[in-house]
Design a protein around this motif. Structure first.
Motif, PDB file in Angstrom:
ATOM      1  N   LEU A 219       0.821  -1.203   0.000  1.00 35.67           N
ATOM      2  CA  LEU A 219       0.000   0.000   0.000  1.00 35.67           C
ATOM      3  C   LEU A 219       0.860   1.260   0.000  1.00 35.67           C
ATOM      4  CD1 LEU A 219      -3.059  -0.606   2.377  1.00 35.67           C
ATOM      5  CD2 LEU A 219      -2.971  -0.660  -0.115  1.00 35.67           C
ATOM      6  N   VAL A 220       1.968   1.227   0.747  1.00 37.41           N
ATOM      7  CA  VAL A 220       2.898   2.355   0.726  1.00 37.41           C
ATOM      8  C   VAL A 220       3.434   2.562  -0.689  1.00 37.41           C
ATOM      9  CG1 VAL A 220       5.152   3.172   1.518  1.00 37.41           C
ATOM     10  CG2 VAL A 220       3.531   2.192   3.154  1.00 37.41           C
ATOM     11  N   TRP A 221       3.800   1.471  -1.347  1.00 41.08           N
ATOM     12  CA  TRP A 221       4.275   1.527  -2.734  1.00 41.08           C
ATOM     13  C   TRP A 221       3.251   2.228  -3.629  1.00 41.08           C
ATOM     14  CZ3 TRP A 221       6.043  -3.520  -5.689  1.00 41.08           C
ATOM     15  CH2 TRP A 221       6.385  -3.196  -7.010  1.00 41.08           C
ATOM     16  N   TYR A 222       1.993   1.752  -3.578  1.00 41.29           N
ATOM     17  CA  TYR A 222       0.973   2.336  -4.433  1.00 41.29           C
ATOM     18  C   TYR A 222       0.646   3.771  -4.012  1.00 41.29           C
ATOM     19  CZ  TYR A 222       0.461  -2.526  -5.856  1.00 41.29           C
ATOM     20  OH  TYR A 222       0.707  -3.791  -6.309  1.00 41.29           O
TER      21      TYR A 222
ATOM     22  N   TRP B 281       0.847   9.572  -5.275  1.00 41.30           N
ATOM     23  CA  TRP B 281       1.419  10.878  -4.962  1.00 41.30           C
ATOM     24  C   TRP B 281       2.293  11.394  -6.108  1.00 41.30           C
ATOM     25  CZ3 TRP B 281       6.756  11.864  -3.971  1.00 41.30           C
ATOM     26  CH2 TRP B 281       7.025  13.161  -3.540  1.00 41.30           C
ATOM     27  N   GLY B 282       3.020  10.495  -6.764  1.00 43.17           N
ATOM     28  CA  GLY B 282       3.921  10.883  -7.834  1.00 43.17           C
ATOM     29  C   GLY B 282       3.264  10.992  -9.196  1.00 43.17           C
TER      30      GLY B 282
ATOM     31  N   LYS C 227      -6.404   4.450 -12.826  1.00 40.91           N
ATOM     32  CA  LYS C 227      -5.823   4.569 -14.164  1.00 40.91           C
ATOM     33  C   LYS C 227      -4.319   4.714 -14.046  1.00 40.91           C
ATOM     34  CE  LYS C 227      -6.208   8.441 -16.464  1.00 40.91           C
ATOM     35  NZ  LYS C 227      -6.761   9.567 -17.251  1.00 40.91           N
ATOM     36  N   GLU C 228      -3.594   3.927 -14.851  1.00 41.52           N
ATOM     37  CA  GLU C 228      -2.149   4.083 -14.923  1.00 41.52           C
ATOM     38  C   GLU C 228      -1.835   5.149 -15.963  1.00 41.52           C
ATOM     39  OE1 GLU C 228       0.240   0.338 -14.525  1.00 41.52           O
ATOM     40  OE2 GLU C 228      -1.705  -0.602 -14.953  1.00 41.52           O
ATOM     41  N   THR C 229      -1.112   6.191 -15.564  1.00 44.47           N
ATOM     42  CA  THR C 229      -0.887   7.338 -16.435  1.00 44.47           C
ATOM     43  C   THR C 229       0.261   7.134 -17.414  1.00 44.47           C
ATOM     44  OG1 THR C 229       0.645   8.408 -14.877  1.00 44.47           O
ATOM     45  CG2 THR C 229      -1.720   8.850 -14.606  1.00 44.47           C
ATOM     46  N   GLY C 230       1.148   6.199 -17.117  1.00 42.67           N
ATOM     47  CA  GLY C 230       2.326   6.013 -17.951  1.00 42.67           C
ATOM     48  C   GLY C 230       3.458   6.956 -17.591  1.00 42.67           C
ATOM     49  N   HIS C 231       3.205   7.847 -16.638  1.00 46.44           N
ATOM     50  CA  HIS C 231       4.242   8.786 -16.193  1.00 46.44           C
ATOM     51  C   HIS C 231       5.251   8.042 -15.329  1.00 46.44           C
ATOM     52  CE1 HIS C 231       6.159  12.410 -14.784  1.00 46.44           C
ATOM     53  NE2 HIS C 231       5.869  12.114 -13.519  1.00 46.44           N
TER      54      HIS C 231
ATOM     55  N   THR D  38       9.150   8.115 -13.233  1.00 44.75           N
ATOM     56  CA  THR D  38      10.251   8.882 -12.656  1.00 44.75           C
ATOM     57  C   THR D  38      11.297   7.901 -12.153  1.00 44.75           C
ATOM     58  OG1 THR D  38       9.301   8.908 -10.418  1.00 44.75           O
ATOM     59  CG2 THR D  38       8.647  10.696 -11.923  1.00 44.75           C
ATOM     60  N   VAL D  39      12.441   8.425 -11.752  1.00 46.44           N
ATOM     61  CA  VAL D  39      13.479   7.575 -11.177  1.00 46.44           C
ATOM     62  C   VAL D  39      12.954   6.891  -9.922  1.00 46.44           C
ATOM     63  CG1 VAL D  39      15.764   7.544 -10.108  1.00 46.44           C
ATOM     64  CG2 VAL D  39      15.346   8.987 -12.120  1.00 46.44           C
ATOM     65  N   LEU D  40      12.196   7.628  -9.111  1.00 41.62           N
ATOM     66  CA  LEU D  40      11.638   7.051  -7.887  1.00 41.62           C
ATOM     67  C   LEU D  40      10.650   5.940  -8.193  1.00 41.62           C
ATOM     68  CD1 LEU D  40      11.219   6.972  -4.839  1.00 41.62           C
ATOM     69  CD2 LEU D  40       9.519   8.809  -5.088  1.00 41.62           C
ATOM     70  N   SER D  41       9.739   6.167  -9.145  1.00 36.23           N
ATOM     71  CA  SER D  41       8.729   5.151  -9.449  1.00 36.23           C
ATOM     72  C   SER D  41       9.367   3.872  -9.984  1.00 36.23           C
ATOM     73  CB  SER D  41       7.712   5.695 -10.451  1.00 36.23           C
ATOM     74  OG  SER D  41       8.322   5.957 -11.708  1.00 36.23           O
ATOM     75  N   ASN D  42      10.420   4.013 -10.778  1.00 40.80           N
ATOM     76  CA  ASN D  42      11.119   2.831 -11.285  1.00 40.80           C
ATOM     77  C   ASN D  42      11.901   2.121 -10.188  1.00 40.80           C
ATOM     78  OD1 ASN D  42      10.227   3.178 -13.945  1.00 40.80           O
ATOM     79  ND2 ASN D  42      11.900   4.584 -14.433  1.00 40.80           N
ATOM     80  N   SER D  43      12.362   2.873  -9.201  1.00 49.70           N
ATOM     81  CA  SER D  43      13.136   2.290  -8.107  1.00 49.70           C
ATOM     82  C   SER D  43      12.255   1.558  -7.104  1.00 49.70           C
ATOM     83  CB  SER D  43      13.927   3.387  -7.382  1.00 49.70           C
ATOM     84  OG  SER D  43      14.818   4.045  -8.265  1.00 49.70           O
TER      85      SER D  43
END
Length: 259
Positions: free
Chosen positions: A77-80, A85-86, A214-218, A220-225
């Motif tokens: 849940l923290v991940w999502y 937030w991002g 909805k997944e936006t496709g946006h 970031t370095v954080l989201s990939n990490s």
């Protein structure tokens, strides 16, 4: 050789047979057949039935399961939450109350059965068999690698998926090893799967999700990490918290095909 054959039978049966049956009642029945099948194969290779691969109701098993469920559920849940937030995920709305009951049942039941059977095959059967034959470090490494490769059935094959599954496999295998039964392992697995299922539904069935997102496709370095940081952080937490778990004892409640 018997151990390898047994693993192949269990893995192929679970990943191929139920999904080929279109009728949900036949799917459920074929899933239940896994347990007597696992019992006889475990006996055949020298393990003590389902009891020998970790399906035991020892003192503290429910506490182990609930602790681990909380870890898996909260960390995911923290991940999502970070992805919301991002801007990687957007909340669209809630399903109507009448449309929620069946998806909740599908998520809770489907992911529990899938989690415990996968854990019985990879940790309960494979890891237990390996640690009786080779050094524990090699048993850890091989079972985690097999788990990562076996995830092909659900996520397809890619290097990032393999790395993710290896990191996640550290928590799952360590929890099983330190407690001696399947429940701490399955609790983690089930908890993160439920968190996933509420947002995305069962694998291959997005209509079973409870919330509409909805997944936006946006990216970031954080989201990939997060793909690697979240399971790594959970493993560190499990390493610290495992002292509060109950260890498996031989006084158990009998279960069908237990040994």
């Amino acid at each position: 050789m018997k151990g390898i054959i047994g693993f192949i039978i269990l893995d192929l049966y679970f990943n191929l047979v139920p999904v080929q049956l279109g009728n949900p009642y036949f799917q459920f029945a074929s899933t239940l057949i896994f347990f007597p099948l696992a019992y006889y194969i475990a006996k055949w290779v020298g393990l003590d039935g389902l009891k020998g691969i970790g399906l035991v109701f020892h003192k503290g098993w429910l506490k182990n399961f609930l602790f681990s469920f909380g870890f898996g559920f909260v960390f995911w849940l923290v991940w999502y939450g970070i992805e919301f937030w991002g801007g990687q995920l957007e909340f669209v709305g809630f399903k109507k109350p009448a449309e929620v009951i069946m998806p909740v049942i599908l998520v809770l039941v489907g992911f529990f059965v899938g989690s415990i059977i996968n854990d019985l095959i990879i940790r309960g059967y494979l890891f237990t068999l390996l640690k009786k034959k080779i050094q524990i470090g090699w048993a850890f490494s091989i079972s985690i690698l097999i788990y990562a490769l076996d995830d092909y059935w659900y996520a397809g094959f890619s290097l990032s998926n393999v790395i993710f599954s290896i990191i996640l496999g550290l928590s799952l295998t360590f929890a099983f090893y330190k407690t001696g039964s399947i429940w701490a392992d399955t609790g983690i697995h089930y908890g993160l799967n439920v968190a996933y299922g509420l947002l995305f539904g069962l694998v291959g069935n997005s209509g079973s999700a409870v919330f509409i997102i909805k997944e936006t496709g946006h990216e970031t370095v954080l989201s990939n990490s997060l793909y690697y940081l979240v399971p790594a952080a959970m493993f560190i937490f499990v390493l610290w918290f495992i002292r509060f778990y109950s260890n498996h004892v031989r006084t158990v409640t009998n279960v069908p095909f237990s040994g």
